[in-house]
Design a protein around this motif. Structure first.
Motif, PDB file in Angstrom:
ATOM      1  N   GLY A   1     130.611  69.136 102.854  1.00 55.44           N
ATOM      2  CA  GLY A   1     130.534  69.755 101.669  1.00 55.44           C
ATOM      3  C   GLY A   1     130.344  71.236 101.171  1.00 55.44           C
ATOM      4  N   PRO A   2     129.734  71.841 102.055  1.00 55.03           N
ATOM      5  CA  PRO A   2     129.210  73.318 101.513  1.00 55.03           C
ATOM      6  C   PRO A   2     130.496  74.142 101.598  1.00 55.03           C
ATOM      7  N   ALA A   3     131.547  73.783 102.502  1.00 56.49           N
ATOM      8  CA  ALA A   3     132.785  74.362 102.667  1.00 56.49           C
ATOM      9  C   ALA A   3     133.540  74.103 101.739  1.00 56.49           C
ATOM     10  N   LYS A   4     133.627  72.964 101.351  1.00 57.30           N
ATOM     11  CA  LYS A   4     134.443  72.700 100.160  1.00 57.30           C
ATOM     12  C   LYS A   4     134.066  73.190  98.882  1.00 57.30           C
ATOM     13  N   VAL A   5     132.948  73.146  98.659  1.00 57.82           N
ATOM     14  CA  VAL A   5     131.974  74.088  97.532  1.00 57.82           C
ATOM     15  C   VAL A   5     132.750  75.424  97.629  1.00 57.82           C
TER      16      VAL A   5
ATOM     17  N   PHE B   1     130.404  77.835  87.661  1.00 53.25           N
ATOM     18  CA  PHE B   1     131.271  77.535  88.660  1.00 53.25           C
ATOM     19  C   PHE B   1     130.905  77.124  90.011  1.00 53.25           C
ATOM     20  N   ILE B   2     129.844  77.918  90.524  1.00 54.41           N
ATOM     21  CA  ILE B   2     129.379  77.296  91.691  1.00 54.41           C
ATOM     22  C   ILE B   2     128.648  75.936  91.870  1.00 54.41           C
ATOM     23  N   GLN B   3     127.826  75.836  90.392  1.00 57.04           N
ATOM     24  CA  GLN B   3     127.085  74.641  90.354  1.00 57.04           C
ATOM     25  C   GLN B   3     128.022  73.364  90.070  1.00 57.04           C
ATOM     26  N   CYS B   4     129.409  73.562  89.382  1.00 57.04           N
ATOM     27  CA  CYS B   4     130.201  72.650  89.327  1.00 57.04           C
ATOM     28  C   CYS B   4     130.678  72.294  90.482  1.00 57.04           C
ATOM     29  N   ALA B   5     131.235  73.386  91.386  1.00 56.14           N
ATOM     30  CA  ALA B   5     131.724  73.004  92.593  1.00 56.14           C
ATOM     31  C   ALA B   5     130.744  72.274  93.601  1.00 56.14           C
ATOM     32  N   ASN B   6     129.370  72.360  93.337  1.00 58.98           N
ATOM     33  CA  ASN B   6     128.535  71.827  94.108  1.00 58.98           C
ATOM     34  C   ASN B   6     128.473  70.345  93.787  1.00 58.98           C
ATOM     35  N   ALA B   7     128.392  70.124  92.341  1.00 60.97           N
ATOM     36  CA  ALA B   7     128.259  68.589  91.801  1.00 60.97           C
ATOM     37  C   ALA B   7     129.533  67.960  92.331  1.00 60.97           C
ATOM     38  N   LEU B   8     130.722  68.496  92.387  1.00 64.96           N
ATOM     39  CA  LEU B   8     131.957  68.011  92.688  1.00 64.96           C
ATOM     40  C   LEU B   8     132.109  67.577  94.175  1.00 64.96           C
ATOM     41  N   ALA B   9     131.759  68.535  95.029  1.00 65.19           N
ATOM     42  CA  ALA B   9     132.024  68.342  96.415  1.00 65.19           C
ATOM     43  C   ALA B   9     130.954  68.546  97.522  1.00 65.19           C
ATOM     44  N   GLY B  10     129.669  69.110  96.970  1.00 70.74           N
ATOM     45  CA  GLY B  10     128.827  69.242  97.598  1.00 70.74           C
ATOM     46  C   GLY B  10     128.429  68.030  98.575  1.00 70.74           C
ATOM     47  N   SER B  11     128.339  66.775  98.446  1.00 74.65           N
ATOM     48  CA  SER B  11     128.063  65.775  99.024  1.00 74.65           C
ATOM     49  C   SER B  11     129.074  65.055  99.875  1.00 74.65           C
ATOM     50  N   ALA B  12     130.263  65.659  99.926  1.00 69.20           N
ATOM     51  CA  ALA B  12     131.512  65.208 100.696  1.00 69.20           C
ATOM     52  C   ALA B  12     131.133  65.740 102.082  1.00 69.20           C
ATOM     53  N   THR B  13     132.160  65.284 102.884  1.00 65.49           N
ATOM     54  CA  THR B  13     132.052  65.686 104.485  1.00 65.49           C
ATOM     55  C   THR B  13     132.379  67.127 104.481  1.00 65.49           C
TER      56      THR B  13
ATOM     57  N   GLY C   1     145.740  73.460 101.432  1.00 63.70           N
ATOM     58  CA  GLY C   1     145.623  73.696 102.807  1.00 63.70           C
ATOM     59  C   GLY C   1     144.435  74.001 103.169  1.00 63.70           C
ATOM     60  N   ILE C   2     143.715  75.018 102.779  1.00 62.57           N
ATOM     61  CA  ILE C   2     142.379  75.288 102.856  1.00 62.57           C
ATOM     62  C   ILE C   2     141.287  74.086 103.071  1.00 62.57           C
ATOM     63  N   PHE C   3     141.403  73.142 101.893  1.00 61.54           N
ATOM     64  CA  PHE C   3     140.623  72.281 101.599  1.00 61.54           C
ATOM     65  C   PHE C   3     140.674  71.087 102.899  1.00 61.54           C
ATOM     66  N   LEU C   4     142.187  70.825 103.175  1.00 54.78           N
ATOM     67  CA  LEU C   4     142.434  69.885 104.113  1.00 54.78           C
ATOM     68  C   LEU C   4     141.956  70.437 105.591  1.00 54.78           C
ATOM     69  N   MET C   5     142.118  71.477 105.954  1.00 57.15           N
ATOM     70  CA  MET C   5     141.473  72.237 107.109  1.00 57.15           C
ATOM     71  C   MET C   5     140.103  72.163 107.592  1.00 57.15           C
ATOM     72  N   VAL C   6     139.421  72.573 106.130  1.00 61.15           N
ATOM     73  CA  VAL C   6     138.052  72.354 106.202  1.00 61.15           C
ATOM     74  C   VAL C   6     137.452  70.941 106.375  1.00 61.15           C
ATOM     75  N   HIS C   7     138.193  69.952 105.763  1.00 64.60           N
ATOM     76  CA  HIS C   7     137.890  68.644 105.748  1.00 64.60           C
ATOM     77  C   HIS C   7     138.337  68.091 107.273  1.00 64.60           C
TER      78      HIS C   7
ATOM     79  N   ALA D   1     133.022  79.882 108.986  1.00 64.82           N
ATOM     80  CA  ALA D   1     132.374  80.120 107.472  1.00 64.82           C
ATOM     81  C   ALA D   1     132.814  81.094 106.856  1.00 64.82           C
ATOM     82  N   GLY D   2     132.767  82.386 107.335  1.00 61.67           N
ATOM     83  CA  GLY D   2     133.056  83.564 106.846  1.00 61.67           C
ATOM     84  C   GLY D   2     134.907  83.456 106.424  1.00 61.67           C
ATOM     85  N   ALA D   3     135.628  82.807 107.087  1.00 62.24           N
ATOM     86  CA  ALA D   3     136.980  82.647 107.012  1.00 62.24           C
ATOM     87  C   ALA D   3     137.184  81.970 105.893  1.00 62.24           C
ATOM     88  N   VAL D   4     136.570  80.962 105.659  1.00 61.98           N
ATOM     89  CA  VAL D   4     136.625  79.945 104.581  1.00 61.98           C
ATOM     90  C   VAL D   4     136.630  80.725 103.220  1.00 61.98           C
TER      91      VAL D   4
END
Length: 663
Positions: A249-253, A235-247, A343-349, A293-296
């Motif tokens: 990225g680590p928070a979206k992962v 799951f973590i690897q998939c999340a990295n592949a999906l969103a790791g390079s985005a603005t 909501g979380i994803f948008l606030m992270v972005h 970061a801890g809150a996310v």
């Protein structure tokens, strides 16, 4: 799959570049993670057993798991035998494994259990075993139980309360004690209270323990086997592949991986620590403040409990308790859960854009060509859901899915289950059952008092009276009750308590449909893990991030704004739960809800395509709320306001500005 499927957390080393290394870590890092688990997750505070005693205890735990599989597959026993037998065994193991406190002297000694714990274990479990052995005679006594049976009932209840204190903490024990005190204030005798709470299926061995011993224990065992397949790392690897390079990225992962892992693990705190040990350092390296970061991580891990199709096993419980099909629960819970994570994803972005943060270079991220061949790891989960929807009992479906975990592990040499691995998974499953069983037993006390005294009607009358029949006020008061009752309580026990004490307020008192009411109380019982003052998941995230605990909890509450808004929306208008609506209505709800969540996220973060001032933020918040509430008029007004704000921002242009520095 309830309450952390693996007691030994596995993290992934993350360098300054964000590259994910092998799923291993230094002894120092592992020790730090273990220390955090011990501080915030009471299940990790176990006695130190070594050598032969350790082997014997683990063997007994493995046998317990096998016994539970046998009991649910083959045994045809009366519930008044199955349930007290289950509780008695749980009590024995809790005293063997858990000391009186993490700083207690006895907890520091190896292969040692104090004499008083031996006595408590024997008399506590013995009380329940006495009921099992003398079952027919006690049932024939009915309310005319004798003095010995009264004493044994009191001992059993008190010792169970101590067990619950050791494995889940004191809040739920305090709440249950207040309920019992209330029973005495109504004039009920000790005999009546003991009979109802100990010897009938409306108390300790009531529905919560019945569900725990029948369904939950098997899902926990399934979760332990599923974890052994390496699915969390997948799951973590998939999340990295999906969103790791985005603005950002680590928070979206973190949002994606925690949603997926938390859905299966069923533990906000456990998931925060396990996935957080990977994602939080990545977020900090990227430039996010530690408390953010801890809150996310905490908000995302907590949200995993409301994520279909598993919902930390609550989906199965909800289907059982309100008498609807499991598939109905899953389908109707999808949109609220997606909005929560949106909501979380948008606030992270927006926070990442405001701070000028980038993602991880693509060359340092996993490749889909390497991940897709491992998609077979999802087979046990897919099979579990299919079997339940196809009409199999939940118990049988869980056992078949557990066997499939062993089968799929054979395709990966790094996670191929040997007899030792199977043994360890059985041990982990049994061990993770203990806290849930103890909490469910105490939840049974609460439910028993409500039934015996008619306290439910008192709650209903009080809330309806204070709210003067206003649904919004009644929802707010119920929310407060749920957050208080949900403090420090495991997911399944939380739902059972909420369904017993709070849901009837909304169904009987306010006429809300059962699904909306149960979803409402479940959501607010869960967010207690990130809501101050008892925000255990947020505090665990702050420990990993080395940030201020209260700031982390406040940030987590802000990020989880969806959990505080969406339940009100689907309670006031169940169209969000796809009730009383059609295809076009569903499409409109999806579009308007997502736009509304964007507006609220922008208001909280103070950013759209550029920073916005306080007045604009307030207007955005109002427009967002209008969009979230299903209704044509409010949708039109909200869209016009949001379009006007975005239009003005575009016209004004981004302008020269510097990215804010992370605090």
């Amino acid at each position: 799959m309830e309450e952390r499927t693996n007691n030994t957390t596995k993290a992934v080393d993350v360098g300054k570049t964000g590259v994910m290394a092998q799923p291993a870590q230094s002894a120092e890092a592992q020790a730090a993670v273990d220390e955090i688990m011990k501080k915030y997750d009471r299940e990790s505070n176990t006695r130190q057993w070594k050598g032969v005693p350790d082997i014997v205890i683990k063997a007994a735990l493995a046998v317990f798991s096998l016994f539970m599989i046998y009991m649910n597959l083959f045994a045809v026993w009366d519930e008044r035998i199955r349930r007290p037998l289950f509780v008695g065994i749980v009590i024995l193991f809790i005293f063997i494994l858990f000391p009186a406190g993490k700083n207690h002297k006895a907890a520091q000694k190896v292969n040692y259990i104090p004499f008083y714990d031996v006595i408590l274990a024997l008399i506590g479990s013995g009380s329940f075993f006495y009921f099992v052995i003398n079952n027919r005679e006690i049932i024939n006594h009915a309310t005319r139980i004798n003095q010995t049976e009264i004493i044994l009932g009191v001992i059993g209840i008190v010792v169970l309360a101590e067990c619950c204190r050791r494995v889940t903490g004191i809040p739920i024990v305090v709440v249950a004690s207040l309920f019992v005190i209330y029973a005495f204030t109504t004039g009920a005798s000790l005999r009546k209270i003991v009979y109802n709470l100990f010897y009938t299926t409306t108390g300790v061995i009531g529905t919560p323990i019945g569900v725990c011993s029948t369904y939950i224990v098997l899902f926990i065992i399934f979760g332990a086997f599923l974890e052994a397949t390496g699915i969390s790392d997948f799951f973590i690897q998939c999340a990295n592949a999906l969103a790791g390079s985005a603005t950002g990225g680590p928070a979206k992962v973190s949002v994606i991986s925690s949603a997926l892992c938390g859905m299966v693990s069923g533990s906000s705190v456990g998931n925060t620590v396990t996935t957080g040990s990977v994602t939080i350092p990545m977020m900090k390296d990227t430039g996010f403040p530690g408390d953010f970061a801890g809150a996310v991580e905490a908000a995302s891990s907590t949200g995993g409990q409301i994520m279909p199709p598993i919902m930390g096993a609550a989906a199965f419980l909800m289907a059982e308790m309100i008498g609807v099909r499991y598939s109905d629960i899953v389908v109707r819970a999808i949109l609220p859960a997606i909005l929560y994570f949106t909501g979380i994803f948008l606030m992270v972005h927006l926070r990442a854009k405001r701070l000028g943060l980038k993602g991880i270079p693509k060359e340092n991220l996993p490749k889909w060509k390497d991940l897709l061949p491992r998609i077979y790891l999802l087979i046990p989960l897919v099979a579990l859901i299919y079997l339940i929807c196809a009409g199999y009992t939940m118990s049988r479906a869980a056992i078949i899915a557990t066997v499939l975990c062993i089968v799929v592990s054979m395709f990966d040499k790094n996670h191929r289950m040997s007899p030792k691995d199977i043994f360890n998974a059985l041990v982990t499953g049994a061990k993770n059952t203990l806290s849930i069983a103890a909490a469910c037993g105490i939840a049974g006390i609460i439910a028993g008092v409500v039934t015996m005294t008619g306290l439910g009607q008192v709650f209903i009358s009080a809330i309806v009276g204070v709210s003067h029949g206003n649904l919004l006020i009644a929802l707010f008061l119920t929310m407060i009750c749920c957050i208080i009752l949900g403090m420090g309580v495991p997911t399944t026990a939380t739902y059972i308590i909420m369904a017993t004490t709070c849901a009837p307020i909304l169904t009987t008192g306010m006429g809300l449909n059962a699904l909306s009411a149960n979803m409402f109380v479940f959501y607010f019982g869960i967010v207690a893990d990130i809501t101050p003052p008892v925000a255990l998941a947020a505090y665990a995230g702050s420990a990993i991030a080395k940030a201020d605990p209260m700031k982390t909890a406040v940030n987590a509450t802000r990020l989880a704004i969806g959990a505080f808004l969406v339940p009100y929306i689907f309670s006031l208008n169940p169209a969000m739960l796809l009730i009383n609506t059609n295809g076009i209505g569903v499409v409109m709800i999806v579009i308007t809800s997502f736009i509304g969540m964007f507006a609220i996220s922008a208001a909280l973060e103070g950013y759209t395509i550029r920073p916005i001032n306080m007045v604009t933020r307030i207007i955005c918040a109002v427009a967002g709320l209008m969009m979230l509430y299903p209704g044509t008029v409010t949708d039109i007004i909200g869209i016009v306001i949001i379009a006007a704000i975005i239009g003005m921002e575009i016209v004004q242009g981004k302008g020269p500005r510097k990215a804010e520095k992370a605090a």
